[in-house]
Enzyme design. Structure first.
Site, PDB file in Angstrom:
ATOM      1  N   LEU A 179      -7.671   1.379  -0.340  1.00  0.00           N
ATOM      2  CA  LEU A 179      -6.432   1.228   0.400  1.00  0.00           C
ATOM      3  C   LEU A 179      -5.323   2.005  -0.306  1.00  0.00           C
ATOM      4  O   LEU A 179      -5.060   1.456  -1.524  1.00  0.00           O
ATOM      5  CB  LEU A 179      -5.987  -0.106   1.035  1.00  0.00           C
ATOM      6  CG  LEU A 179      -4.656  -0.122   1.825  1.00  0.00           C
ATOM      7  CD1 LEU A 179      -4.916   0.744   3.209  1.00  0.00           C
ATOM      8  CD2 LEU A 179      -4.405  -1.510   2.057  1.00  0.00           C
ATOM      9  N   ASP A 180      -4.857   3.159   0.287  1.00  0.00           N
ATOM     10  CA  ASP A 180      -3.639   3.843  -0.464  1.00  0.00           C
ATOM     11  C   ASP A 180      -3.990   4.406  -1.775  1.00  0.00           C
ATOM     12  O   ASP A 180      -3.008   4.481  -2.664  1.00  0.00           O
ATOM     13  CB  ASP A 180      -2.391   3.040  -0.374  1.00  0.00           C
ATOM     14  CG  ASP A 180      -1.964   2.793   1.086  1.00  0.00           C
ATOM     15  OD1 ASP A 180      -1.849   3.708   1.804  1.00  0.00           O
ATOM     16  OD2 ASP A 180      -1.334   1.645   1.228  1.00  0.00           O
ATOM     17  N   GLU A 181      -5.341   4.452  -2.013  1.00  0.00           N
ATOM     18  CA  GLU A 181      -5.831   4.854  -3.375  1.00  0.00           C
ATOM     19  C   GLU A 181      -6.317   6.226  -3.447  1.00  0.00           C
ATOM     20  O   GLU A 181      -7.457   6.485  -4.232  1.00  0.00           O
ATOM     21  CB  GLU A 181      -6.254   3.693  -4.020  1.00  0.00           C
ATOM     22  CG  GLU A 181      -5.449   2.642  -4.607  1.00  0.00           C
ATOM     23  CD  GLU A 181      -6.362   1.876  -5.413  1.00  0.00           C
ATOM     24  OE1 GLU A 181      -7.296   1.899  -5.644  1.00  0.00           O
ATOM     25  OE2 GLU A 181      -5.654   0.455  -5.509  1.00  0.00           O
TER      26      GLU A 181
ATOM     27  N   LEU B 202       4.195   1.238  -3.214  1.00  0.00           N
ATOM     28  CA  LEU B 202       3.067   0.357  -3.498  1.00  0.00           C
ATOM     29  C   LEU B 202       2.507   0.643  -4.896  1.00  0.00           C
ATOM     30  O   LEU B 202       2.354   1.627  -5.509  1.00  0.00           O
ATOM     31  CB  LEU B 202       2.066   1.080  -2.627  1.00  0.00           C
ATOM     32  CG  LEU B 202       2.347   0.938  -1.165  1.00  0.00           C
ATOM     33  CD1 LEU B 202       1.362   1.618  -0.195  1.00  0.00           C
ATOM     34  CD2 LEU B 202       2.341  -0.549  -0.738  1.00  0.00           C
TER      35      LEU B 202
END
Length: 289
Positions: A232-234, A201
């Site tokens: 998101l995903d951070e 990602l």
């Protein structure tokens, strides 16, 4: 003779004498330090500390220890927590249709490698209810249809939070749970939810990321475990690892290698969390290994 053991974690503005005052407090209250780690961040100017100690004075109760340390902490504006080292944190695992991380965590739990109590497994599919039953863990099927309305998603997440509250869950582990949590859900689970994803990602989004990686001829694949946030995903990263791959490997081989890395990275992150080794430092983490 066995004594009660505790783990103290703290952070505060870096200043002279923190270690001296903390260790002195523990000595004055009949405590023996078993191990200690500390870190001063020059960038944030914060100091972080983790102390594992035993309480060897029977006249000093945990309640008194907490109350008196709170007074010290206030003078230094500390953020702190005191944990019973013998108490096993309670986990809830969330999964969709890919079960390698779930299976790995369950094995580590059952074999005693992961000192936790897994109180519930939640899924939007029914694929792993038999696996949950084989470990005698309650399985909660909370479906969420593709393209579900905002109201349906809120209702489903409310049921998830009900399970968290009813089971006194300390940590929620997204073991390849393929639903995006709402901002409200992320806020409700701040600091106590961990996610795992492949390290491609944002380069390879969507279905079959390892097949996309194969098409691009990547030479390294990996995984990232991080705290869940509304970005998101951070969220703050806890652990990462990689594996080297080459042109001769098929997409299925890359997928298998990647899933192995995901399992190891997530297991490390969960273990460090339940051992109270992770402290937040803004958008980063301090991990005392």
């Amino acid at each position: 003779m066995s004594y009660p053991e505790y783990i103290l974690t703290l952070s505060c503005l870096d200043q002279r004498g923190i270690v001296h005052r903390v260790s002195g407090f523990l000595a004055d209250h009949g405590c023996n330090i078993i191990d200690s780690a500390q870190f001063g961040d020059a960038q944030s100017q914060l100091f972080f500390m983790r102390v594992h100690f035993s309480s060897e004075d029977v006249a000093v109760a945990e309640e008194g220890l907490r109350a008196e340390f709170a007074a010290l902490a206030d003078t230094m504006q500390m953020q702190w927590q005191l944990h019973d080292a013998y108490k096993k944190p309670r986990l809830m695992l969330m999964v969709s249709k890919i079960g390698h991380c779930l299976n790995d965590l369950l094995f580590r739990y059952k074999s005693g490698l992961l000192p936790v109590e897994i109180s519930a497994i939640v899924s939007n599919h029914t694929d792993f209810y038999q696996l949950a039953a084989s470990y005698n863990i309650p399985f909660h099927h909370l479906p969420l249809a593709a393209g579900a309305s905002k109201e349906a998603k809120q209702a489903q997440e409310a049921k998830v939070l009900d399970i968290v509250e009813a089971n006194n869950i300390d940590l929620v582990v997204l073991a390849r749970y393929m639903q995006i949590l709402s901002p409200a859900m992320c806020t409700a689970l701040t600091g106590r939810a961990i996610n795992i994803h492949h390290s491609f990602l944002p380069s390879f989004k969507g279905a079959k990321p390892y097949y996309q990686a194969h098409e691009r001829g990547v030479k390294l694949i990996g995984a990232t475990a991080h705290f869940v946030t509304g970005d998101l995903d951070e969220g703050p990263i806890i652990e990462q690892d990689v594996a080297r791959v080459d042109h001769a490997m098929e997409p299925d081989t890359l997928t298998a290698i990647g899933r192995d890395v995901e399992c190891v990275v997530l297991a490390r992150a969960v273990k460090w969390f339940v051992e109270h080794r992770i402290l937040l430092n803004g958008h980063k983490t301090v991990v005392f290994k």
